[in-house]
Structure formats: structure tokens, C-alpha cells
Design a protein around this motif. Structure first.
Motif: not given
Length: 420
Positions: A8-9, A30-33, A59-61
Motif C-alpha cells: 500500500v505504501l 525519491h522515497s522508493k530509492r 523510508s516511504i513515510l
């Protein structure tokens, strides 16, 4: 309800990155990297499987509070002569809000202060002046990933770029990064792994590099997840700061009215909370425009329903939620969007979500109008039904349910659902 939180994230990260790009200029993905860097570094340090699952989620949040902070700063500027928060105050406030938000979710391991301290430098020069020995290792790892992705183009797989990244980390060991995190990153970050960060590869890496589980969420835990995502969406604009949660709450009341099962009612609530996630992709110059949109701007705004579908469509086991959420602007006569569906294509649940969204929007304040009272809202909706745009039977039920209800004064729906 079974939910794979990380999936979900990962899906919602598309919208999170779009909002962060608008505020801070980061690039898509950005957040996935950061999650990929955190997994590589966390494995080298020896984090457990559950810790790796959590650090990817965090990291995603990591900047989940940006939209909420932006609204807070707007209020601050009103009472301080237009003066903005200082850069250090920005770090303190958005980290603090983000830490509070993430406490809503049921993670697998202890993640106290991970969001709060993800901007701390190893030498104590960060916003809370915590040296590395007093900063959680997950926060240190996310901090490293955030700085690397902000300062380097990780989609450039050249030898020069690779060496520049490694040299940067080594040069800043002891100041920005602890020796432990620096050694773990440099030891695990190989030239061949640069391909991981390409758009075509990042999703498969995130899904294959750590274990994934769908966990059973209680009704309250689903509410909490929906609340967190809805807050991120709604705080993009002062005028929509309660919209998604309002739709979710009213969708849930209507689901109970129609005797949906408890499982379906919870899923319908989540769909209501997610229905406008695509608005994270719409620039604030349109979302916050203090007046009616031009025809061109309205066409851009209409894209949000398509973006909602694109963000949610690959979530396994949530196809019904994706449909209910992304079709909330479809009309029975085919004049809706994004797909121009007609009555024969639209289920009762889709028709209901459209009506709930219209009711919520009409009763809310907008830059160009005050919120309408119930009776005026219903007059507009009855007129839409007479024109064949929305379902007249559902409009009757909406009127019956909300005519005498002031939702803020009612017992919570979660209490109703969980009562014997």
C-alpha cells in the motif's frame, strides 16, 4: 481485513513523491530509492526480516507530514507578518508531526523516534542535536538514503557517479554519518547495484529483497491507516483538509445503512479515504486557487481520478477498493470522468461513492463558496438525479441518513462495528 502495508505504501509513494517534489524539488521515485538504500544498508548491518520490512515502510513515510506542515506554516505566516519557519524549525516541526502520524500504524518492531530523528547528523548538529549514539539505527540509515538521493542522481549508473557517491559518504563519516552506517553502506553498495534504482527495476527490487506478508488488520487499524493517508491527501489544501475523512465516514455510515458486511464496510471506508489520493499529483496552484478554475485548469484537476486509479490499480486483493475509489466522478449518463462510464457499467457501490463524494463536497467550504446546508445540498443532488446524472434511489437514502445526523456527535462507527 488482510493488508500488505508495504505494498500500500509503495503505491501511495507515487503521490507522496509528487507532493514532496512540489515542496522540496525531489525527483520522482525519491522515497522508493531511499527504501532500496535502507534495505541494502540494513541488511549489511544485520537488521532482522521484520526490521527490514519496517525500515522500508518508514523510508516511504519519512516525509509524510509535509502537506500537514505546509498548512501549519500558512497559519503561522498569517500571524507573523508573512514570516516563514526557519529551516531548522521546518525540520523540527515536520519530523515531530510525522512521528505522531506513524504511531497510528501497527508496525512489526520498535520504531520509536525513527521519523522524529531522521534528519539527525552523527556529530549532533541536526535539529534535535542527537549524536549517532543517541539516534536509532533505522533513523540513521534513512537519513543517509535521504541525503544521497537528494544530492545525487541515482538513476545515472556511470562509474563516475558511483565513485562520487561512495567518496561523499566516506568524506562525511563522523559528521553526517556514523562509522557503522557509513561502513555498512559502502560495503553493500556496489557499482552493479546502480541498476536497482532505475524506474523499471526499483519495484521488483523492493518486492524481492525482503519478505512480504499480508496481515489481518482490525477495523480500528484499518481506520488508522485510512486516517494517515487521508491526512496526507487532504492537507494539500486548507479547503479540503477534512474532505477524504468526511467521505470515508459518510461512506461507512451508508454502508451500515445498506447492511454491508463488516468486512465490506471497512473496505468501503478505506476506499472513501483513498478516493482522492490522485490529488497529490495536482499542483497547489490549482488546488488552492482562490476562485473558480478555468476550463484548462479544470481539465488538469479532472486528472486526479485517473491518478487515483494509477496509484491503486496494482494492489493485490484490493481491486474492489480501487474501483470504488477511482470511479467517484463517473455519472450514469456517461458525462463523468475519467472513463466516461454509464449506468450499465456502474455498480451500486460506485454510484453510492459518487453520491457521498458530492454530498461531502457540497457541504464543505471552498475558495468560491461557503458550505451548503443539508437541504440546499439535497436540492442540488435531486436535480442531478432528475437529469440522469446520479442514482435517485441512493439520493433518497442519503437524505434519509444524513438529514438529522451530525456525525461529530455520534458514537464512532468503529464502536458500532465492534460491538456485540
Amino acid at each position: 481485513m488482510k493488508i500488505n502495508l508495504n505494498d500500500v505504501l509503495y503505491a501511495v509513494s507515487l503521490g507522496l513523491d509528487a507532493a514532496e517534489a512540489e515542496y522540496l524539488g525531489v525527483t520522482p521515485g525519491h522515497s522508493k530509492r531511499i527504501a532500496a538504500i535502507s534495505i541494502l544498508t540494513g541488511k549489511a548491518i544485520g537488521l532482522s526480516d521484520n526490521e527490514l520490512i519496517d525500515i522500508a515502510a518508514y523510508s516511504i513515510l519519512h516525509d509524510n507530514a509535509l502537506t500537514e506542515f505546509n498548512q501549519e506554516e500558512i497559519e503561522y505566516m498569517k500571524y507573523n507578518g508573512g514570516r516563514r519557519y526557519s529551516p531548522m524549525d521546518f525540520l523540527i516541526r515536520h519530523c515531530t508531526i510525522g512521528e505522531i502520524n506513524t504511531k497510528l500504524l501497527p508496525f512489526r518492531t520498535n520504531n520509536r523516534d525513527v521519523i522524529l530523528l531522521h534528519h539527525e547528523n552523527a556529530d549532533g548538529s541536526g535539529p534535535f542535536h542527537r549524536v549517532s549514539g543517541r539516534t536509532p539505527i533505522k533513523a540513521q540509515i534513512i537519513h543517509l538514503g535521504d541525503i544521497i538521493d537528494t544530492n545525487f542522481n541515482l538513476m545515472d549508473p556511470s562509474e563516475t557517479n558511483y565513485q562520487n557517491i561512495v567518496n561523499f559518504v566516506r568524506m562525511n563519516t563522523g559528521t553526517l554519518f556514523s562509522q557503522e552506517v557509513s561502513d555498512a553502506f559502502c560495503g553493500s553498495f556496489k557499482k552493479k547495484q546502480m541498476k536497482v534504482f532505475q524506474f523499471d527495476n526499483i519495484d521488483s527490487f523492493l518486492r524481492s529483497s525482503i519478505k512480504h506478508h499480508s496481515d489481518e488488520y482490525t477495523p480500528q487499524e484499518v481506520h488508522n491507516l485510512a486516517t494517515l493517508i487521508a491526512r496526507i491527501i487532504d492537507f494539500k489544501s486548507h479547503y479540503t483538509c477534512k474532505h477524504s475523512l468526511g467521505v470515508a465516514k459518510k461512506a461507512e455510515y451508508m454502508a451500515i445503512h445498506y447492511n454491508y458486511s463488516q468486512e465490506k464496510t471497512i473496505r468501503y471506508y478505506l476506499a472513501g479515504a483513498l478516493h482522492d489520493v490522485g490529488k497529490l499529483m495536482i499542483h497547489n496552484s490549482i488546488l488552492k486557487k482562490p476562485g473558480r478554475l478555468t476550463d484548462e485548469e479544470y481539465l488538469v484537476m479532472k486528472n486526479h481520478a485517473h491518478y487515483t486509479y494509477e496509484i491503486l490499480r496494482n494492489l493485490k486483493g484490493m481491486q474492489d477498493i480501487t474501483t470504488w475509489a477511482s470511479h467517484h466522478h463517473e455519472k450514469l449518463d456517461g458525462t463523468g470522468y475519467p472513463m466516461g462510464l454509464t449506468a450499465k457499467d456502474l455498480s451500486q457501490e460506485e454510484r453510492l461513492m459518487t453520491c457521498v463524494d458530492i454530498y461531502q463536497a457540497l457541504t464543505e467550504e471552498r475558495p468560491y463558496k461557503e458550505g451548503f446546508p443539508h437541504n440546499q445540498t439535497m436540492q442540488i443532488m435531486y436535480d442531478m438525479a432528475r437529469k440522469g446524472e446520479i442514482d435517485g434511489d441512493i439520493v433518497e437514502e442519503v437524505n434519509a441518513v444524513f438529514r438529522f445526523y451530525h456525525l461529530e456527535d455520534q458514537v464512532s462507527v468503529t464502536e458500532i462495528l465492534t460491538a456485540d
